[in-house]
Structure formats: C-alpha cells, structure tokens
Design a protein around this motif. Structure first.
Motif, short mmCIF file in Angstrom:
data_model
loop_
_atom_site.label_atom_id
_atom_site.label_comp_id
_atom_site.label_asym_id
_atom_site.label_seq_id
_atom_site.Cartn_x
_atom_site.Cartn_y
_atom_site.Cartn_z
N GLY A 54 22.83 69.35 -2.64
CA GLY A 54 23.24 68.04 -3.13
C GLY A 54 24.59 68.05 -3.81
N LEU A 55 25.65 67.87 -3.05
CA LEU A 55 27.00 67.79 -3.59
C LEU A 55 27.57 66.40 -3.32
N SER A 56 28.46 65.96 -4.19
CA SER A 56 29.18 64.71 -3.96
C SER A 56 30.15 64.91 -2.80
N ASP A 57 30.74 63.82 -2.31
CA ASP A 57 31.74 63.95 -1.25
C ASP A 57 32.90 64.82 -1.70
N GLU A 58 33.36 64.62 -2.95
CA GLU A 58 34.45 65.43 -3.50
C GLU A 58 34.01 66.89 -3.60
N GLY A 59 32.77 67.11 -4.01
CA GLY A 59 32.24 68.47 -4.11
C GLY A 59 32.20 69.17 -2.77
N ARG A 60 31.84 68.45 -1.73
CA ARG A 60 31.81 69.05 -0.38
C ARG A 60 33.21 69.44 0.08
N GLU A 61 34.21 68.66 -0.31
CA GLU A 61 35.58 68.97 0.09
C GLU A 61 36.13 70.21 -0.61
N THR A 62 35.69 70.46 -1.83
CA THR A 62 36.26 71.55 -2.62
C THR A 62 35.31 72.75 -2.76
N SER A 63 34.13 72.66 -2.16
CA SER A 63 33.14 73.73 -2.33
C SER A 63 32.75 74.35 -1.00
N ARG A 64 32.28 75.56 -1.10
CA ARG A 64 31.75 76.31 0.03
C ARG A 64 30.38 76.80 -0.40
N VAL A 65 29.34 76.49 0.35
CA VAL A 65 27.98 76.92 0.05
C VAL A 65 27.63 78.04 1.02
N ILE A 127 27.68 79.14 -4.51
CA ILE A 127 28.58 78.00 -4.36
C ILE A 127 29.93 78.41 -4.92
N GLU A 128 30.92 78.34 -4.06
CA GLU A 128 32.29 78.67 -4.44
C GLU A 128 33.05 77.35 -4.56
N TYR A 129 33.48 77.03 -5.77
CA TYR A 129 34.23 75.80 -6.02
C TYR A 129 35.70 76.16 -6.16
N ARG A 130 36.53 75.58 -5.32
CA ARG A 130 37.95 75.91 -5.31
C ARG A 130 38.71 75.02 -6.29
N LEU A 131 39.43 75.67 -7.19
CA LEU A 131 40.28 74.97 -8.14
C LEU A 131 41.62 74.69 -7.49
N LYS A 132 42.49 74.00 -8.18
CA LYS A 132 43.83 73.75 -7.65
C LYS A 132 44.53 75.07 -7.38
#
Length: 149
Positions: A54-65, A127-132
C-alpha cells in the motif's frame, strides 16, 4: 520448500518448489510411499506481492519494493530492475527489522514470518525509498532498530 530458482525441466521458468512425503494411511509416521512435488510459477506470485504493498502514487514513483531470499538475492522487484538472483546490499546485521539511511535512499526491511509451525526461509521484505539525487557515492549515515510490533 526450496529457494526460488530457474528450473531446467520447465524451460528455465522461475519457480517456487514445494515437496512433501506421501506416507501410508496419511500418517506422519507411516511408511514412506513416495514424494509429491509442486512447482508454482514464481513471477505472477512475486508480482502480486510487490505490487500489492500500500503505497501512494508518489510513493510508487520514488520507491522500490523487493523480496530477498536469505542470501539477499532479489527474488521479486516492483521496478523489474534486477534479474532473478542478483544480490542486494542489505545490511540487517542481527536485526529482524529496521531501516538504514544513506545519502540517496532509505532502506526499510523486515524478515518475513513463517506460517503456523513453518519457520520460513529467512526472506526479507524491503522497501527502498529514493531521496533527491546527491553528489558523491552513497554511504551509510545512520542505522536504527525498530521495536517488535
């Protein structure tokens, strides 16, 4: 249960393999009569798991599961950036769950539980969340333990 692997007898398909003994009268201590093996097609199973987080649209764009096996080989990847068996540089140390913060990403992870009396295979959900984007090579900055839920 065996690790996810390509099976040469099934045209190199990636499969999850389960096997059990067939015993006389179905008793756990009955005479061994044979073995039942089942091969599950892994890609559809894995895709459902990593895309169902369950990720938001923004979360899906910046994350890798991802799902990793006990040797940290990638067995499922929501971004399809890895080939089956590629190793991910997870550093859980003695933690069953936690997160690490790097210059360019946050990596959260948890060892997957087994089921009832089955202890599991030591897999990890990641879950890998990519920062700027940042200059320089990524390096570990902080590590934290999470309390058991």
């Amino acid at each position: 249960m065996a690790d996810i692997a390509r099976n040469t007898q099934l045209d190199e398909a990636a499969v999850a393999t389960y096997a059990t003994a067939i015993r006389e009268e179905g008793r756990f201590d009955g005479e061994l009569l044979g073995v039942l093996g089942i091969f599950f097609g892994w890609p559809p199973q894995a895709g459902t798991v990593v895309s169902g987080v369950g990720l938001s649209d923004e979360g899906r764009e910046t994350s890798r599961v991802m799902l990793l096996d006990a040797k940290h080989r990638i067995i499922a990847d929501s971004r399809s950036e890895a080939t089956l068996g590629e190793t991910y540089p997870l550093a859980p140390e003695a933690r069953k769950r936690g997160y690490d913060i790097y210059d360019d990403r946050i990596v959260a992870f948890a060892e997957t539980p087994g089921y009832e009396t089955y202890a599991g295979l030591g897999w990890y959900g990641v879950i890998e969340y990519r920062l700027k984007a940042s200059a320089g090579a990524p390096r570990r900055r902080e590590s934290a333990k999470l309390a058991a839920l």
